[in-house]
Design a protein around this motif. Structure first.
Motif, PDB file in Angstrom:
ATOM      1  N   ILE A  39      25.295  41.152  35.012  1.00  0.00           N
ATOM      2  CA  ILE A  39      26.233  40.754  36.062  1.00  0.00           C
ATOM      3  C   ILE A  39      27.601  40.446  35.457  1.00  0.00           C
ATOM      4  O   ILE A  39      28.636  40.833  36.011  1.00  0.00           O
ATOM      5  CB  ILE A  39      25.674  39.553  36.860  1.00  0.00           C
ATOM      6  N   LYS A  40      27.621  39.758  34.314  1.00  0.00           N
ATOM      7  CA  LYS A  40      28.891  39.472  33.639  1.00  0.00           C
ATOM      8  C   LYS A  40      29.615  40.768  33.287  1.00  0.00           C
ATOM      9  O   LYS A  40      30.829  40.886  33.466  1.00  0.00           O
ATOM     10  CB  LYS A  40      28.656  38.675  32.354  1.00  0.00           C
ATOM     11  N   LYS A  41      28.871  41.726  32.765  1.00  0.00           N
ATOM     12  CA  LYS A  41      29.450  43.015  32.384  1.00  0.00           C
ATOM     13  C   LYS A  41      30.068  43.697  33.600  1.00  0.00           C
ATOM     14  O   LYS A  41      31.211  44.150  33.561  1.00  0.00           O
ATOM     15  CB  LYS A  41      28.377  43.905  31.767  1.00  0.00           C
ATOM     16  N   GLN A  42      29.324  43.745  34.692  1.00  0.00           N
ATOM     17  CA  GLN A  42      29.827  44.390  35.902  1.00  0.00           C
ATOM     18  C   GLN A  42      31.048  43.665  36.451  1.00  0.00           C
ATOM     19  O   GLN A  42      32.007  44.293  36.898  1.00  0.00           O
ATOM     20  CB  GLN A  42      28.731  44.447  36.968  1.00  0.00           C
ATOM     21  N   SER A  43      31.025  42.341  36.399  1.00  0.00           N
ATOM     22  CA  SER A  43      32.148  41.550  36.900  1.00  0.00           C
ATOM     23  C   SER A  43      33.411  41.822  36.093  1.00  0.00           C
ATOM     24  O   SER A  43      34.496  42.033  36.663  1.00  0.00           O
ATOM     25  CB  SER A  43      31.785  40.064  36.852  1.00  0.00           C
ATOM     26  N   LEU A  44      33.285  41.809  34.776  1.00  0.00           N
ATOM     27  CA  LEU A  44      34.445  42.088  33.919  1.00  0.00           C
ATOM     28  C   LEU A  44      34.984  43.493  34.171  1.00  0.00           C
ATOM     29  O   LEU A  44      36.198  43.696  34.252  1.00  0.00           O
ATOM     30  CB  LEU A  44      34.069  41.931  32.450  1.00  0.00           C
ATOM     31  N   GLU A  45      34.089  44.459  34.296  1.00  0.00           N
ATOM     32  CA  GLU A  45      34.524  45.836  34.520  1.00  0.00           C
ATOM     33  C   GLU A  45      35.200  45.987  35.879  1.00  0.00           C
ATOM     34  O   GLU A  45      36.192  46.706  36.005  1.00  0.00           O
ATOM     35  CB  GLU A  45      33.343  46.797  34.398  1.00  0.00           C
ATOM     36  N   THR A  46      34.691  45.301  36.886  1.00  0.00           N
ATOM     37  CA  THR A  46      35.296  45.374  38.214  1.00  0.00           C
ATOM     38  C   THR A  46      36.695  44.779  38.201  1.00  0.00           C
ATOM     39  O   THR A  46      37.650  45.380  38.718  1.00  0.00           O
ATOM     40  CB  THR A  46      34.416  44.631  39.248  1.00  0.00           C
ATOM     41  N   ARG A  47      36.838  43.600  37.607  1.00  0.00           N
ATOM     42  CA  ARG A  47      38.152  42.962  37.542  1.00  0.00           C
ATOM     43  C   ARG A  47      39.120  43.809  36.723  1.00  0.00           C
ATOM     44  O   ARG A  47      40.289  43.959  37.090  1.00  0.00           O
ATOM     45  CB  ARG A  47      38.036  41.558  36.964  1.00  0.00           C
ATOM     46  N   ALA A  48      38.649  44.354  35.611  1.00  0.00           N
ATOM     47  CA  ALA A  48      39.515  45.202  34.778  1.00  0.00           C
ATOM     48  C   ALA A  48      39.947  46.436  35.557  1.00  0.00           C
ATOM     49  O   ALA A  48      41.122  46.833  35.495  1.00  0.00           O
ATOM     50  CB  ALA A  48      38.788  45.594  33.497  1.00  0.00           C
TER      51      ALA A  48
END
Length: 182
Positions: A39-48
């Motif tokens: 979830i952290k990975k997906q969140s960072l990628e979405t924000r980026a």
């Protein structure tokens, strides 16, 4: 004697049952941690990804106004004013922070192989339940450690990108104020 052996047998069975129960608790915890890291990975990628889109809009909006190379040639002309030097510096700063922000965000979005279970391996169905749980726990642990390292690195890149973005906006505001003054 038979009663002693019986008690030892039941005691050993109870210990094995507790051991498996403990391993199952660890397994549930590891599953949750694994999901959290995903979830952290997906969140960072979405924000980026959202910020990269924003940067694209900023770039398109400013590309005609920045004229870095034109401003660079003006600097070397005789009688160049402080305003022209300042305009060049601000244009260069906007471009630099745009590139730095974009670079950090692309590092986050860079597609790397993300650690996962090796499902291609043959499964040894002859292992007892406790050994299977041990293997599973070790696999989860290794994968979670790898994911945390990647997420930590990406979070650091995201933090740097946000800092660059703040400077970018400051220079854009100064640039627009100077442009509006004409």
């Amino acid at each position: 004697i038979m009663s002693k052996n019986f008690n030892k047998y039941f005691k050993k069975q109870e210990e094995e049952k507790n051991l498996i129960s403990n391993k199952l608790e660890y397994l549930e915890t590891f599953k949750k941690e694994y999901d959290n890291e995903r979830i952290k990975k997906q969140s960072l990628e979405t924000r980026a990804g959202l910020i990269v889109t924003l940067l694209g809009g900023i770039f398109i909006f400013l590309i005609n106004d920045l004229k870095i190379f034109k401003n660079l040639s003006i600097i070397f002309e005789t009688g160049t004013s402080l305003e022209k030097y300042l305009k060049f510096f601000i244009s260069l700063s906007i471009t630099l922070f745009l590139i730095l922000t974009f670079y950090e965000l692309v590092n986050i979005l860079n597609i790397n192989e993300y650690a996962a279970f090796y499902v291609e391996d043959n499964i040894d169905y002859t292992l007892n339940y406790s050994d299977t749980l041990d293997d599973l726990l070790l696999s989860y642990k290794e994968i979670i450690i790898i994911h945390r390292k990647i997420n930590s690195r990406n979070a650091y890149s995201f933090s740097k990108a946000i800092n660059y973005l703040v400077f970018l906006f400051i220079f854009i505001i100064i640039f627009l104020i100077m442009k509006g003054g004409k």
